[in-house]
Write an enzyme that holds these catalytic residues in place. Structure first.
Site, PDB file in Angstrom:
ATOM      1  N   SER A 167       4.372  -6.359  -1.455  1.00 48.55           N
ATOM      2  CA  SER A 167       5.076  -5.464  -0.537  1.00 48.55           C
ATOM      3  C   SER A 167       5.723  -4.325  -1.318  1.00 48.55           C
ATOM      4  O   SER A 167       6.685  -4.532  -2.064  1.00 48.55           O
ATOM      5  CB  SER A 167       6.140  -6.261   0.227  1.00 48.55           C
ATOM      6  OG  SER A 167       7.019  -5.375   0.884  1.00 48.55           O
ATOM      7  N   GLU A 182      -2.256   1.677   2.353  1.00 51.54           N
ATOM      8  CA  GLU A 182      -1.790   2.879   3.053  1.00 51.54           C
ATOM      9  C   GLU A 182      -2.335   4.135   2.369  1.00 51.54           C
ATOM     10  O   GLU A 182      -2.778   5.087   3.034  1.00 51.54           O
ATOM     11  CB  GLU A 182      -0.255   2.920   3.087  1.00 51.54           C
ATOM     12  CG  GLU A 182       0.267   4.169   3.785  1.00 51.54           C
ATOM     13  CD  GLU A 182       1.781   4.309   3.710  1.00 51.54           C
ATOM     14  OE1 GLU A 182       2.506   3.301   3.719  1.00 51.54           O
ATOM     15  OE2 GLU A 182       2.240   5.469   3.642  1.00 51.54           O
TER      16      GLU A 182
HETATM   17  C1  2E4 Z   1       3.089  -0.266   6.801  1.00 52.53           C
HETATM   18  C2  2E4 Z   1       3.652   0.781   6.128  1.00 52.53           C
HETATM   19  O1  2E4 Z   1       3.703  -0.621   2.332  1.00 52.53           O
HETATM   20  P1  2E4 Z   1       4.339  -1.940   2.021  1.00 52.53           P
HETATM   21  O2  2E4 Z   1       3.560  -2.661   0.949  1.00 52.53           O
HETATM   22  O3  2E4 Z   1       5.773  -1.832   1.741  1.00 52.53           O
HETATM   23  O4  2E4 Z   1       4.120  -2.754   3.371  1.00 52.53           O
HETATM   24  P2  2E4 Z   1       4.807  -4.046   3.981  1.00 52.53           P
HETATM   25  O5  2E4 Z   1       3.768  -4.687   4.816  1.00 52.53           O
HETATM   26  O6  2E4 Z   1       5.496  -4.860   2.966  1.00 52.53           O
HETATM   27  O7  2E4 Z   1       5.937  -3.432   4.914  1.00 52.53           O
HETATM   28  C3  2E4 Z   1       5.632  -2.931   6.182  1.00 52.53           C
HETATM   29  C4  2E4 Z   1       4.893  -1.637   6.135  1.00 52.53           C
HETATM   30  C5  2E4 Z   1       3.714  -1.485   6.795  1.00 52.53           C
HETATM   31  C6  2E4 Z   1       5.403  -0.591   5.449  1.00 52.53           C
HETATM   32  N1  2E4 Z   1       4.812   0.618   5.504  1.00 52.53           N
END
Ligand code: 2E4
Ligand code: SF4
Length: 340
Positions: A241, A145
């Site tokens: 995550s 991100e």
């Molecule tokens: C997109 C943005 O960013 P994180 O590592 O928490 O992503 P994850 O895929 O675990 O969670 C969904 C997501 C997707 C969260 N923020």
């Protein structure tokens, strides 16, 4: 006074079966952005058929990725691995303009599963950069991100993840600085970082509403509300995550033991020694089936009472992207079953 004759033996207080209980936090698990991203891959497979390529993990969860791979999705790290002209889905974490240009030049058919709340941060980055601001992006440097958001204005964006990095920032004009954040940070960490930024750049500007999304905030608030009443907080989520890791930190910062687990089998029996109340939550990318397996595991270990604790309601839904809406509209309708 007599000295003890032997070292005292550490004993773990045994917990009566009737005292063993589970608190199931709500909201937990899939957020609106993840529901949308997973739906996009499933609908693309159903309507266009295989092969459907997905750039990076659609969301950071091994179960979700393996499940979709089993249904025919092909996960790749970079677009170079996608044959020219093929169909590719961008993950929920978003991509930089450089990736979008690469896809265009390769003639790829793109479906964008970027969460709308990530796109909102991209839009802010573009706006501030156009207005001549230096950008400070608070987040984790290697996270997809952050790479995507930074890519909107790479020449004027610096990523910081510690207050030491804030102290070391150098910008052309300290009166023309704007900050943005990753959507899945710890709210407390982010507040602390923004305070440090405001001290260093008193005229710094930021987004109207904060960039940390509703789902990240709600899951952290739920943990904060119950951690004091639990002996252990189990967070279902994968290692990579970000939002799931933040939930473990929130609990640990409040003094309640917490572990991140991908699945029930990851639970180590020693974690449960002397534990009467276990709180369970799940990161935004962790599916409910894995939570239910953890509940079943604990019930098998004598945690007979399972109570759902709803800290706040959550009813957010996002619409599907136009490529998917059009594909659904164009798909041949299934014959209506004859009624007898
Ligand atoms: C997109 C943005 O960013 P994180 O590592 O928490 O992503 P994850 O895929 O675990 O969670 C969904 C997501 C997707 C969260 N923020
Ligand atoms: Fe979107 Fe927030 Fe879910 Fe990330 S955690 S996909 S930003 S709703």
């Amino acid at each position: 006074m007599s000295l003890p004759t032997a070292d005292p033996v550490a004993t773990t207080p045994s917990v009566n079966s009737t005292d063993k209980r589970v608190m199931l936090l709500k909201p937990r698990g899939f957020c609106a952005g993840v529901v949308r991203a997973v739906d996009i891959v499933e609908i693309a497979l159903d309507t266009f058929g295989a092969p459907i390529y997905v750039r990076k993990e659609i969301v950071h969860n091994s179960y979700v990725v393996n499940d979709l791979a089993g249904k025919g999705a092909i996960f790749v790290n970079e677009l170079d691995e996608v044959p020219s002209g093929a169909r590719v889905i961008y993950s929920a974490h978003g991509v930089s303009p450089a990736v979008r240009e690469n896809a265009k030049s390769r003639g790829l058919k793109v479906i964008d599963a970027t969460c709308p709340l990530v796109t909102k941060v991209h839009v802010e980055a573009i706006k501030f950069a156009k207005q001549g601001y230096s950008l400070v992006l608070v987040g984790h440097r290697d996270h997809e991100e952050v790479e995507g958001t930074q890519g909107e204005a790479p020449d004027v964006t610096q990523v910081v993840s510690t207050v030491e990095e804030v102290a070391a920032l150098v910008v052309p004009d300290p009166n023309k600085v704007a900050y943005l954040t990753q959507t899945t940070l710890s709210l407390d960490e982010a507040r602390y970082m923004i305070e440090a930024l405001k001290k260093k750049f008193p005229n710094i500007v930021g987004p109207h509403a904060q960039d940390i999304c509703y789902a990240t905030e709600n899951r952290q608030t739920a943990v904060k509300n119950v951690a004091h009443g639990a002996d252990l907080v189990l967070v279902v989520g994968s290692r990579n995550s970000s939002n799931s890791n933040r939930l473990v930190e929130v609990s640990q910062n409040l003094g309640t033991n917490s572990y991140l687990i991908d699945k029930a089998e990851d639970i180590q029996p020693v974690w449960l020694e002397g534990v009467s109340t276990v709180a369970i939550t799940a990161g935004a990318s962790a599916p409910e089936i894995l939570v239910q397996e953890v509940v079943a595991y604990l019930q098998d270990k004598g945690y007979g009472s399972v109570e759902e604790v709803e800290v706040m309601p959550e009813n957010v839904r996002f619409g599907l992207p136009p490529e998917i809406v059009q594909a659904i509209a164009a798909a041949p309708k299934l014959p209506v079953a004859a009624t007898v």
